[in-house]
Design a protein around this motif. Structure first.
Motif, mmCIF file in Angstrom:
data_model
loop_
_atom_site.group_PDB
_atom_site.id
_atom_site.type_symbol
_atom_site.label_atom_id
_atom_site.label_comp_id
_atom_site.label_asym_id
_atom_site.label_seq_id
_atom_site.Cartn_x
_atom_site.Cartn_y
_atom_site.Cartn_z
ATOM 1 N N GLY A 54 61.332 167.998 -34.791
ATOM 2 C CA GLY A 54 60.021 168.157 -35.408
ATOM 3 C C GLY A 54 58.887 168.380 -34.419
ATOM 4 N N GLU A 55 59.189 168.414 -33.107
ATOM 5 C CA GLU A 55 58.166 168.669 -32.089
ATOM 6 C C GLU A 55 57.819 170.156 -32.063
ATOM 7 N N LYS A 56 56.534 170.453 -31.877
ATOM 8 C CA LYS A 56 56.080 171.844 -31.909
ATOM 9 C C LYS A 56 55.637 172.294 -30.512
ATOM 10 N N TYR A 57 55.958 173.551 -30.203
ATOM 11 C CA TYR A 57 55.649 174.106 -28.888
ATOM 12 C C TYR A 57 55.147 175.535 -29.026
ATOM 13 N N ILE A 58 54.518 176.000 -27.959
ATOM 14 C CA ILE A 58 54.165 177.416 -27.828
ATOM 15 C C ILE A 58 55.086 178.018 -26.768
ATOM 16 N N ILE A 59 55.816 179.028 -27.172
ATOM 17 C CA ILE A 59 56.702 179.751 -26.261
ATOM 18 C C ILE A 59 56.076 181.109 -25.972
ATOM 19 N N LYS A 60 55.957 181.448 -24.698
ATOM 20 C CA LYS A 60 55.282 182.694 -24.340
ATOM 21 C C LYS A 60 56.121 183.521 -23.377
ATOM 22 N N ARG A 61 56.104 184.823 -23.619
ATOM 23 C CA ARG A 61 56.820 185.763 -22.753
ATOM 24 C C ARG A 61 55.836 186.391 -21.770
ATOM 25 N N HIS A 62 56.205 186.422 -20.500
ATOM 26 C CA HIS A 62 55.361 186.982 -19.439
ATOM 27 C C HIS A 62 56.118 188.112 -18.742
ATOM 28 N N LEU A 63 55.367 189.047 -18.196
ATOM 29 C CA LEU A 63 55.977 190.172 -17.501
ATOM 30 C C LEU A 63 55.924 190.029 -15.986
#
Length: 317
Positions: free
Chosen positions: A44-53
């Motif tokens: 139930g934990e929430k995260y932000i996942i981000k893709r970088h170049l």
């Protein structure tokens, strides 16, 4: 394949990748904007996942976060398997805590005040921080000059909407302001900031400030993080505030962004329409369908902006 199936396939591939490389067990994932996902794990934990170049940009952020107290920023954290980043096909992925809240809105005076207070808190802590091989950029004048050269290429787009004279006026105004900026040593600003280990966020748009239910404000998205003079954040913030305060110089001063001795330099830089050029180039490349509306809105604001610029140029002479 319809859009829903495409989105589901992307989310399924992402979930498998996050588990295989980061040991993150995904319950759900939502694509909230380009290269950014809101993920909920099986606990139930929430995260932000981000893709970088670019790995060097991510590495710099990690080094900075390792030397920063984290308040009021939302830093990267390690994946469940203790990896700081995970990779796939030359793309870098990071994870950060998700903060439930709303973006600030510069239409509202309270939110403008919150942005200034939060940025000052960040700047107070973002000094005496030295990392290995920080990314060094050209000074702001060189960057703005390059932006002007790109902006000049949009003349035909302005002409398409009957706004060729607006384009010409913006270019001529920018050139004149560059002459005024030459009275100040921007290289010295950069050098002094780097010598003191001072950092800026680099993109103080309202959407990079998140206010939670307790009215606490946090800063996110540090891709443009830079070790330099902190006045640059206030130049950009001043430009962003002006349309919402009716181009009122007194009200701009009321936010006390910079010391009185910096007022002339600060105002001279604010008067460069670098933000208009940035927003136009972004609209042309990312939102071509909205270019006409963007330019019409710019035309409405331009005369007010010129009046403000003419007045402040007299103030700082």
């Amino acid at each position: 394949m319809n859009n829903k199936k495409e989105r589901d396939e992307i989310v399924n591939r992402l979930s498998s990748f996050l588990f295989e490389e980061g040991e993150l067990e995904v319950y759900s994932a939502i694509n909230i904007k380009k290269n950014v996902f809101k993920v909920t794990d099986t606990n139930g934990e929430k995260y932000i996942i981000k893709r970088h170049l670019q790995k060097k940009i991510v590495d710099q952020q990690w080094q900075f976060f390792d030397n920063f107290s984290n308040n009021p920023v939302i830093p990267f954290i390690a994946f469940p398997n203790s990896q700081k980043i995970i990779k796939k096909n030359n793309q870098i992925w990071t994870i950060a805590p998700y903060i439930k809240g709303e973006h600030l809105n510069y239409r509202f005076k309270h939110d403008r005040g919150s942005a200034v207070a939060t940025l000052k808190k960040f700047h107070a802590q973002a000094e005496n921080i030295y990392i290995e091989q920080p990314l060094i950029k050209n000074n702001v004048i060189i960057r703005w000059y390059k932006r002007l050269e790109e902006f000049k290429k949009t003349e035909n787009i302005f002409a398409k909407y009957g706004l060729k004279n607006l384009h010409k006026d913006i270019v001529q105004t920018t050139v004149k302001q560059f002459y005024r900026l030459s009275d100040y040593s921007w290289d010295q600003c950069d050098y002094s900031g780097r010598k003191k280990g001072r950092w800026i966020h680099g993109d103080v748009a309202s959407h990079n400030f998140i206010k939670n239910n307790a009215d606490e404000v946090f800063m996110i998205d540090f891709d443009l993080l830079e070790c330099t003079s902190q006045i640059y954040d206030y130049i950009q913030l001043g430009q962003r505030f002006l349309p919402y305060i009716n181009w009122n110089l007194e009200e701009l001063f009321s936010y006390q962004m910079v010391e009185e001795k910096e007022h002339k330099l600060w105002l001279a830089a604010i008067n460069v329409p670098s933000d208009l050029m940035r927003e136009t180039l972004h609209s042309v490349s990312e939102k071509p369908g909205e270019v006409g509306r963007h330019l019409k809105q710019m035309e409405k604001q331009w005369e007010r902006r010129k009046l403000f610029s003419n007045y402040t140029n007299k103030v700082i002479q």
